[in-house]
Structure formats: structure tokens, C-alpha cells
Design a protein around this motif. Structure first.
Motif, PDB file in Angstrom:
ATOM      1  N   PRO A  83       0.832  -1.211   0.000  1.00  0.00           N
ATOM      2  CA  PRO A  83       0.000   0.000   0.000  1.00  0.00           C
ATOM      3  C   PRO A  83       0.861   1.252   0.000  1.00  0.00           C
ATOM      4  O   PRO A  83       2.071   1.197   0.220  1.00  0.00           O
ATOM      5  N   GLY A  84       0.215   2.377  -0.249  1.00  0.00           N
ATOM      6  CA  GLY A  84       0.911   3.662  -0.219  1.00  0.00           C
ATOM      7  C   GLY A  84       1.906   3.797  -1.342  1.00  0.00           C
ATOM      8  O   GLY A  84       1.652   3.393  -2.471  1.00  0.00           O
ATOM      9  N   ASP A  85       3.072   4.338  -1.008  1.00  0.00           N
ATOM     10  CA  ASP A  85       4.088   4.546  -2.040  1.00  0.00           C
ATOM     11  C   ASP A  85       4.877   3.275  -2.350  1.00  0.00           C
ATOM     12  O   ASP A  85       5.735   3.271  -3.220  1.00  0.00           O
ATOM     13  N   GLY A  86       4.583   2.194  -1.629  1.00  0.00           N
ATOM     14  CA  GLY A  86       5.220   0.915  -1.903  1.00  0.00           C
ATOM     15  C   GLY A  86       6.588   0.753  -1.270  1.00  0.00           C
ATOM     16  O   GLY A  86       7.228  -0.274  -1.453  1.00  0.00           O
ATOM     17  N   GLN A  87       7.035   1.739  -0.508  1.00  0.00           N
ATOM     18  CA  GLN A  87       8.374   1.685   0.057  1.00  0.00           C
ATOM     19  C   GLN A  87       8.414   1.115   1.470  1.00  0.00           C
ATOM     20  O   GLN A  87       9.366   0.454   1.847  1.00  0.00           O
ATOM     21  N   ASP A  88       7.407   1.421   2.268  1.00  0.00           N
ATOM     22  CA  ASP A  88       7.427   1.044   3.676  1.00  0.00           C
ATOM     23  C   ASP A  88       6.268   0.117   4.010  1.00  0.00           C
ATOM     24  O   ASP A  88       5.301   0.022   3.276  1.00  0.00           O
ATOM     25  N   GLY A  89       6.360  -0.507   5.151  1.00  0.00           N
ATOM     26  CA  GLY A  89       5.264  -1.319   5.653  1.00  0.00           C
ATOM     27  C   GLY A  89       5.298  -2.734   5.119  1.00  0.00           C
ATOM     28  O   GLY A  89       6.122  -3.106   4.293  1.00  0.00           O
ATOM     29  N   VAL A  90       4.373  -3.514   5.609  1.00  0.00           N
ATOM     30  CA  VAL A  90       4.267  -4.918   5.227  1.00  0.00           C
ATOM     31  C   VAL A  90       3.736  -5.018   3.802  1.00  0.00           C
ATOM     32  O   VAL A  90       2.800  -4.318   3.422  1.00  0.00           O
ATOM     33  N   GLY A  91       4.324  -5.887   3.025  1.00  0.00           N
ATOM     34  CA  GLY A  91       3.856  -6.136   1.674  1.00  0.00           C
ATOM     35  C   GLY A  91       3.124  -7.458   1.595  1.00  0.00           C
ATOM     36  O   GLY A  91       3.224  -8.305   2.495  1.00  0.00           O
ATOM     37  N   LEU A  92       2.375  -7.619   0.527  1.00  0.00           N
ATOM     38  CA  LEU A  92       1.710  -8.894   0.246  1.00  0.00           C
ATOM     39  C   LEU A  92       2.485  -9.615  -0.846  1.00  0.00           C
ATOM     40  O   LEU A  92       2.738  -9.045  -1.908  1.00  0.00           O
ATOM     41  N   LEU A  93       2.847 -10.855  -0.567  1.00  0.00           N
ATOM     42  CA  LEU A  93       3.410 -11.726  -1.579  1.00  0.00           C
ATOM     43  C   LEU A  93       2.232 -12.470  -2.188  1.00  0.00           C
ATOM     44  O   LEU A  93       1.579 -13.273  -1.509  1.00  0.00           O
ATOM     45  N   VAL A 133     -12.069 -11.394   9.573  1.00  0.00           N
ATOM     46  CA  VAL A 133     -11.238 -10.323   9.036  1.00  0.00           C
ATOM     47  C   VAL A 133      -9.791 -10.696   9.347  1.00  0.00           C
ATOM     48  O   VAL A 133      -9.436 -10.941  10.497  1.00  0.00           O
ATOM     49  N   GLY A 134      -8.999 -10.772   8.307  1.00  0.00           N
ATOM     50  CA  GLY A 134      -7.615 -11.188   8.480  1.00  0.00           C
ATOM     51  C   GLY A 134      -6.605 -10.142   8.074  1.00  0.00           C
ATOM     52  O   GLY A 134      -5.415 -10.294   8.314  1.00  0.00           O
ATOM     53  N   PHE A 135      -7.081  -9.063   7.452  1.00  0.00           N
ATOM     54  CA  PHE A 135      -6.179  -8.043   6.926  1.00  0.00           C
ATOM     55  C   PHE A 135      -6.745  -6.677   7.281  1.00  0.00           C
ATOM     56  O   PHE A 135      -7.969  -6.487   7.255  1.00  0.00           O
ATOM     57  N   PHE A 136      -5.870  -5.746   7.593  1.00  0.00           N
ATOM     58  CA  PHE A 136      -6.283  -4.442   8.087  1.00  0.00           C
ATOM     59  C   PHE A 136      -5.550  -3.376   7.289  1.00  0.00           C
ATOM     60  O   PHE A 136      -4.332  -3.250   7.380  1.00  0.00           O
ATOM     61  N   LEU A 137      -6.313  -2.628   6.505  1.00  0.00           N
ATOM     62  CA  LEU A 137      -5.750  -1.573   5.677  1.00  0.00           C
ATOM     63  C   LEU A 137      -6.029  -0.236   6.344  1.00  0.00           C
ATOM     64  O   LEU A 137      -7.171   0.219   6.400  1.00  0.00           O
ATOM     65  N   HIS A 138      -4.981   0.366   6.899  1.00  0.00           N
ATOM     66  CA  HIS A 138      -5.134   1.666   7.553  1.00  0.00           C
ATOM     67  C   HIS A 138      -5.089   2.785   6.523  1.00  0.00           C
ATOM     68  O   HIS A 138      -4.397   2.690   5.513  1.00  0.00           O
ATOM     69  N   THR A 139      -5.832   3.834   6.805  1.00  0.00           N
ATOM     70  CA  THR A 139      -5.897   4.997   5.937  1.00  0.00           C
ATOM     71  C   THR A 139      -5.938   6.257   6.786  1.00  0.00           C
ATOM     72  O   THR A 139      -6.339   6.207   7.944  1.00  0.00           O
ATOM     73  N   ASP A 140      -5.544   7.363   6.192  1.00  0.00           N
ATOM     74  CA  ASP A 140      -5.716   8.646   6.862  1.00  0.00           C
ATOM     75  C   ASP A 140      -6.799   9.468   6.162  1.00  0.00           C
ATOM     76  O   ASP A 140      -7.005  10.632   6.465  1.00  0.00           O
ATOM     77  N   ASP A 141      -7.503   8.836   5.204  1.00  0.00           N
ATOM     78  CA  ASP A 141      -8.621   9.474   4.503  1.00  0.00           C
ATOM     79  C   ASP A 141      -9.704   8.421   4.274  1.00  0.00           C
ATOM     80  O   ASP A 141      -9.918   7.957   3.150  1.00  0.00           O
ATOM     81  N   PHE A 142     -10.386   8.052   5.353  1.00  0.00           N
ATOM     82  CA  PHE A 142     -11.376   6.980   5.279  1.00  0.00           C
ATOM     83  C   PHE A 142     -12.448   7.270   4.226  1.00  0.00           C
ATOM     84  O   PHE A 142     -12.719   6.444   3.359  1.00  0.00           O
ATOM     85  N   ALA A 143     -13.077   8.439   4.295  1.00  0.00           N
ATOM     86  CA  ALA A 143     -14.176   8.752   3.378  1.00  0.00           C
ATOM     87  C   ALA A 143     -13.709   8.725   1.923  1.00  0.00           C
ATOM     88  O   ALA A 143     -14.382   8.154   1.059  1.00  0.00           O
ATOM     89  N   GLY A 144     -12.560   9.303   1.657  1.00  0.00           N
ATOM     90  CA  GLY A 144     -12.044   9.332   0.289  1.00  0.00           C
ATOM     91  C   GLY A 144     -11.683   7.954  -0.223  1.00  0.00           C
ATOM     92  O   GLY A 144     -12.022   7.592  -1.359  1.00  0.00           O
ATOM     93  N   ASP A 145     -10.996   7.174   0.597  1.00  0.00           N
ATOM     94  CA  ASP A 145     -10.611   5.829   0.168  1.00  0.00           C
ATOM     95  C   ASP A 145     -11.827   4.916   0.033  1.00  0.00           C
ATOM     96  O   ASP A 145     -11.912   4.126  -0.901  1.00  0.00           O
ATOM     97  N   HIS A 146     -12.778   5.048   0.950  1.00  0.00           N
ATOM     98  CA  HIS A 146     -14.002   4.233   0.860  1.00  0.00           C
ATOM     99  C   HIS A 146     -14.726   4.541  -0.449  1.00  0.00           C
ATOM    100  O   HIS A 146     -15.134   3.622  -1.176  1.00  0.00           O
ATOM    101  N   ALA A 147     -14.893   5.802  -0.767  1.00  0.00           N
ATOM    102  CA  ALA A 147     -15.587   6.199  -2.004  1.00  0.00           C
ATOM    103  C   ALA A 147     -14.830   5.719  -3.240  1.00  0.00           C
ATOM    104  O   ALA A 147     -15.437   5.187  -4.184  1.00  0.00           O
ATOM    105  N   ARG A 148     -13.507   5.877  -3.262  1.00  0.00           N
ATOM    106  CA  ARG A 148     -12.699   5.454  -4.408  1.00  0.00           C
ATOM    107  C   ARG A 148     -12.775   3.945  -4.591  1.00  0.00           C
ATOM    108  O   ARG A 148     -12.956   3.446  -5.708  1.00  0.00           O
ATOM    109  N   MET A 149     -12.670   3.193  -3.485  1.00  0.00           N
ATOM    110  CA  MET A 149     -12.710   1.740  -3.577  1.00  0.00           C
ATOM    111  C   MET A 149     -14.090   1.244  -4.014  1.00  0.00           C
ATOM    112  O   MET A 149     -14.198   0.350  -4.861  1.00  0.00           O
TER     113      MET A 149
END
Length: 132
Positions: free
Chosen positions: A46-56, A77-93
Motif C-alpha cells: 500500500p501507499g508509495d510501496g516503500q514502507d510497511g508490510v507487503g503482500l506476496l 477479518v484477516g487483513f487491516f488496511l489503515h488509511t488517513d482518509d477513510f471517506a475518500g478511500d471508501h468512495a474510491r474503492m
């Protein structure tokens, strides 16, 4: 310091999984390399792809693995995607066709809605209260 770098997610098709995670969820494809056995080493983050846990993203091999595609956590629920723009990401997804299993709700710990990935695995889209 130790950290978890990758978590394997068993999928039925590399390209469909890459499209879902990059187009619908906005992840970055950080690696897609062929392996000598015909498999591919596919990593999205997620994000810029540089930091955090990745999915193989690992294509299922054999009946036992194929049976687990979409149900890797026993319908929890086995995966947790954090966001700092819930409304925007929810609408986009949602506009990208992501299936949400509930309406957004606001809990003491943050804003959350459960969604499914392309195989049916359950995820939380979550904006923690500290960033809401």
C-alpha cells in the motif's frame, strides 16, 4: 530490529490479483519476477510501496492450496488496511467495484468498514481514531 516484511496471500491468478490490488485498492506493484519453476515472485504494497508490510501474491498450487483461496482466515477479518482518509478511500474503492460487507461505522478506535478482496478474504478499511 526485526519486522514482518511480507505476508503471503494465496491467489488463483497473478494478473487478476495485481489488477485488483493496484487498481481497486491503490497498492503499488513493487516486484514481479519470474521464477525458474514457472511461478512468479509478485509483491504489492500500500501507499508509495516503500514502507510497511507487503503482500506476496502466490498462485495456488494443487487442490489443498486452491481450497484456501479466499478463505485463508476462516471467514474472519484477516487483513487491516489503515488509511488517513477513510471517506475518500471508501468512495474510491466502492467506485472501483470493491465489495463492502457493511456500511461505514464509527467506533471508539476509529472509522471502519469490512470489505472483501477479489477472492472473498475479509479486510477492514480502518482510519484509527488518532488520525480521524
Amino acid at each position: 530490529m526485526s519486522r514482518i516484511a511480507l505476508v503471503t496471500l494465496v491467489v488463483d491468478d497473478y494478473d487478476a490479483a495485481i489488477r485488483f490490488y493496484t487498481e481497486a485498492l491503490g497498492f503499488r506493484l513493487v516486484e514481479d519476477a519470474p521464477r525458474p519453476d514457472g511461478a512468479r515472485w509478485v509483491v504489492v504494497r500500500p501507499g508509495d510501496g516503500q514502507d510497511g508490510v507487503g503482500l506476496l501474491l502466490a498462485r495456488a498450487k494443487g487442490e489443498e492450496q486452491r481450497a484456501r483461496v479466499g478463505d485463508q482466515t476462516g471467514d474472519r477479518v484477516g487483513f487491516f488496511l489503515h488509511t488517513d482518509d477513510f471517506a475518500g478511500d471508501h468512495a474510491r474503492m466502492a467506485a472501483a467495484g470493491v465489495t463492502f460487507l457493511e456500511e461505514p461505522r464509527h467506533e471508539p478506535y476509529g472509522s471502519v468498514a469490512v470489505f472483501q478482496d477479489l477472492h472473498g478474504n475479509r479486510w477492514d478499511l480502518l482510519q484509527p481514531a488518532a488520525t480521524a
